[in-house]
Design a protein around this motif. Structure first.
Motif, PDB file in Angstrom:
ATOM      1  N   ASP A  80      51.296  54.957  -4.535  1.00 41.57           N
ATOM      2  CA  ASP A  80      52.571  53.844  -4.699  1.00 41.57           C
ATOM      3  C   ASP A  80      53.744  54.964  -4.031  1.00 41.57           C
ATOM      4  O   ASP A  80      53.430  55.820  -5.023  1.00 41.57           O
ATOM      5  CB  ASP A  80      52.392  54.021  -6.963  1.00 41.57           C
ATOM      6  N   THR A 130      40.715  54.612  -9.773  1.00 40.08           N
ATOM      7  CA  THR A 130      41.044  55.849  -9.817  1.00 40.08           C
ATOM      8  C   THR A 130      41.522  57.120  -9.851  1.00 40.08           C
ATOM      9  O   THR A 130      41.911  57.158  -8.922  1.00 40.08           O
ATOM     10  CB  THR A 130      39.506  56.977  -9.622  1.00 40.08           C
ATOM     11  N   PRO A 131      42.545  57.006 -10.771  1.00 38.98           N
ATOM     12  CA  PRO A 131      43.806  58.157 -10.273  1.00 38.98           C
ATOM     13  C   PRO A 131      43.825  59.355  -9.416  1.00 38.98           C
ATOM     14  O   PRO A 131      42.847  60.335 -10.665  1.00 38.98           O
ATOM     15  CB  PRO A 131      44.758  58.097 -11.612  1.00 38.98           C
ATOM     16  N   ARG A 188      56.080  55.870  -7.413  1.00 42.31           N
ATOM     17  CA  ARG A 188      55.788  56.647  -8.509  1.00 42.31           C
ATOM     18  C   ARG A 188      54.899  58.127  -8.233  1.00 42.31           C
ATOM     19  O   ARG A 188      54.378  58.564  -9.255  1.00 42.31           O
ATOM     20  CB  ARG A 188      54.819  55.873  -9.285  1.00 42.31           C
ATOM     21  N   TYR A 205      50.172  64.757  -0.472  1.00 43.81           N
ATOM     22  CA  TYR A 205      50.318  64.042  -0.872  1.00 43.81           C
ATOM     23  C   TYR A 205      51.300  63.659   0.560  1.00 43.81           C
ATOM     24  O   TYR A 205      51.174  62.480   0.545  1.00 43.81           O
ATOM     25  CB  TYR A 205      51.158  63.837  -2.160  1.00 43.81           C
ATOM     26  N   THR A 214      52.338  58.378  -6.864  1.00 44.79           N
ATOM     27  CA  THR A 214      50.397  58.099  -7.801  1.00 44.79           C
ATOM     28  C   THR A 214      50.020  57.774  -6.610  1.00 44.79           C
ATOM     29  O   THR A 214      49.999  57.005  -5.387  1.00 44.79           O
ATOM     30  CB  THR A 214      50.371  56.997  -8.801  1.00 44.79           C
ATOM     31  N   ASP A 267      45.243  56.400  -6.284  1.00 44.55           N
ATOM     32  CA  ASP A 267      43.857  56.198  -6.227  1.00 44.55           C
ATOM     33  C   ASP A 267      43.150  55.490  -5.609  1.00 44.55           C
ATOM     34  O   ASP A 267      43.658  55.474  -4.363  1.00 44.55           O
ATOM     35  CB  ASP A 267      44.417  55.333  -7.962  1.00 44.55           C
ATOM     36  N   THR A 307      44.959  53.597  -2.665  1.00 41.32           N
ATOM     37  CA  THR A 307      46.421  53.162  -3.547  1.00 41.32           C
ATOM     38  C   THR A 307      47.435  54.135  -3.273  1.00 41.32           C
ATOM     39  O   THR A 307      46.655  55.308  -4.385  1.00 41.32           O
ATOM     40  CB  THR A 307      46.591  52.282  -4.217  1.00 41.32           C
ATOM     41  N   SER A 352      44.946  64.099  -8.424  1.00 42.69           N
ATOM     42  CA  SER A 352      46.106  64.364  -8.744  1.00 42.69           C
ATOM     43  C   SER A 352      46.107  64.697  -7.364  1.00 42.69           C
ATOM     44  O   SER A 352      44.711  66.111  -6.876  1.00 42.69           O
ATOM     45  CB  SER A 352      45.527  65.050  -9.983  1.00 42.69           C
TER      46      SER A 352
END
Ligand code: CA
Length: 223
Positions: free
Chosen positions: A136, A147-148, A139, A156, A141, A143, A134, A150
């Motif tokens: 976002d 679980t997020p 934001r 990204y 972010t 996950d 997922t 980094s």
């Protein structure tokens, strides 16, 4: 996070302090070199750029930001010299979202920051999900199965391209120019290295990024 590039340390400290007490996360940089190295690890929500800087000046930094698809839409407020119509015009022509004429009050700075953030806020939250991943977009972010994880800015941006175009095959050259910018002069192997770390960080969802032999990469979409 707001990045503030200002070579005069007393002013920079005051700006960063004021932003922090106003509820923003903020980080100050004395020159373009420090700023660019921080840009590799985190994408700020907004940048305040002084025009007159040692080394690379603020207008050149602005031009570089705007030229890259990765950083092109980050809001920028330029701090221009007092009464310099020229600086102001060049800043706005160069794509700055607003400017602050020096010397400016700290409360004025905060209200300009808020106004620019309001004006440039994404119209709607953009959340994309595929196969447990997922992303976002508002934001910044990611996950995997809740679980997020980094990611670096480049990782990204690669993932975002894949998620926005599921099933599409990207060549290394296209990834380089979309993620690193057209003026990047390095090697396509850079892409492979970033794909490798991205897969590792995506853990159980890492194999969603498929190698298309002799061509490039794509996000595999299972029904
Ligand atoms: Ca300066």
């Amino acid at each position: 996070m707001i990045y503030c590039v200002e070579d005069e340390s007393a002013i920079r400290d005051l700006m960063v302090y004021t932003m922090k007490v106003s509820g923003f996360e903020a980080q100050g940089f004395a020159d373009g070199a420090d700023f660019w190295s921080a840009m590799k690890t985190q994408r700020p929500e907004l940048i305040i750029l002084d025009v007159m800087l040692p080394g690379e000046d603020g207008l050149t930094i602005l031009k570089r930001l705007r030229a890259s698809p990765v950083t092109g839409d980050i809001p920028v407020i330029m701090a221009t010299a007092r009464g310099s119509e020229y600086d102001k015009v060049i800043a706005l022509d160069g794509g700055a979202d607003d400017y602050l004429a020096k010397p400016f009050g700290m409360m004025e700075m905060v209200s300009r920051i808020k106004a620019v953030l309001r004006r440039t806020a994404p119209k709607q939250a953009k959340v994309i999900s595929y196969g447990g991943i997922t992303l976002d977009g508002s934001r910044h972010t990611v996950d995997v199965n809740g679980t997020p994880i980094s990611l670096t800015l480049k990782e990204y941006e690669i993932l975002r391209l894949f998620m926005e175009n599921p099933g599409r095959v990207f060549t290394r050259e296209v990834l380089l120019s979309d993620v690193w910018g057209i003026d990047y002069t390095g090697e396509t192997r850079t892409v492979d290295v970033h794909i490798g770390t991205l897969r590792t960080k995506l853990a159980e969802a890492g194999d969603r990024i498929e190698t298309v032999r002799g061509v490039g990469y794509k996000l595999e979409v299972k029904k």
